[in-house]
Design a protein around this motif. Sequence first.
Motif, PDB file in Angstrom:
ATOM      1  N   LEU A   1      60.229  73.196  46.267  1.00  0.00           N
ATOM      2  CA  LEU A   1      60.606  73.887  47.491  1.00  0.00           C
ATOM      3  C   LEU A   1      61.822  74.764  47.212  1.00  0.00           C
ATOM      4  N   VAL A   2      61.796  75.956  47.779  1.00  0.00           N
ATOM      5  CA  VAL A   2      62.955  76.847  47.699  1.00  0.00           C
ATOM      6  C   VAL A   2      63.320  77.250  49.123  1.00  0.00           C
ATOM      7  N   TYR A   3      64.586  77.070  49.456  1.00  0.00           N
ATOM      8  CA  TYR A   3      65.080  77.386  50.793  1.00  0.00           C
ATOM      9  C   TYR A   3      66.031  78.577  50.716  1.00  0.00           C
ATOM     10  N   VAL A   4      65.842  79.526  51.621  1.00  0.00           N
ATOM     11  CA  VAL A   4      66.689  80.716  51.679  1.00  0.00           C
ATOM     12  C   VAL A   4      67.265  80.805  53.089  1.00  0.00           C
ATOM     13  N   ASP A   5      68.578  80.542  53.233  1.00  0.00           N
ATOM     14  CA  ASP A   5      69.197  80.530  54.570  1.00  0.00           C
ATOM     15  C   ASP A   5      68.302  79.744  55.533  1.00  0.00           C
TER      16      ASP A   5
END
Length: 277
Positions: A129-133
């Motif tokens: 998983l990659v979270y951006v803001d």
Amino acid sequence: MSSTRRRTRTIIVTAALAALAIVIPTAVAVASPTHSTRDHGNSPKPTIVLVHGAWADGSSWAPVATQLQRRGYPVLVEPNPLRGLGSDTAYLSAYLQQHTSGPVILVGHSYGGAVVTNAALSDPDVKALVYVDAFVPDQGDTILGLLGGGGDPNALFDFVAYPGAPAGDVDLYIKTALFPNLFAGGLPAPISAELAAAQRPITLSALTEPSVTAAWKTLPSWYLVGTNDQILPPAVQLSMAQRAHSQIVQVRAPHLAMLTKPDAVTDLIVTAARATT
């Protein structure tokens, strides 16, 4: 069938096949590059699935999607419905199971982070998983709860009733006058005005619906904190990222980091892809 009709049909079929011959190689060249579809060793590069958040659409990922494709990654931008956390999760789960094959890296921006958190475990091909803001809820968390529930919603949103809404539910639009600085900070005025005009609403119920699954407890995650974010406070971002034991990078970026700092966002996604495939 007369000879004239046979000739006409032949011409139509030939023209259609010629058109397909032009279109299909172009599509394949974009979706499946033939010269760089592998990362380290013999492992196939994962498909990067990008999930937008509220008051945006898939075009918000365009600069990042372009960079990833240039690096040889297959990219899909899921059209997040923004109708409710449970239904949006079900939509993404079906999308993953029917529209992807092989390893997947799920990337969520803002509210999209909550959706990927709930949907990721529905597909065993999701590797990271990659979270951006983004919101990173635990079980039972809500979006408004993670924000602390402060502020007057009437001062921030325009409320619009929508057909078939459950009692008390409405679509939320960020007030046009507030949108440029609050949501689209760091972008040129004409672009932020265009985004304000085209914003896709989210339902109030989506922001108050409890999260069910916390995939970050099982999957590795990476998090980009936008330190100039005026929508999701950086301190809240950092707290959620630390709770999820994410690999964290902090970037001087507003809420739409994928538009203002696409290089940094792309680099983080590639880091996650290389670490997990």
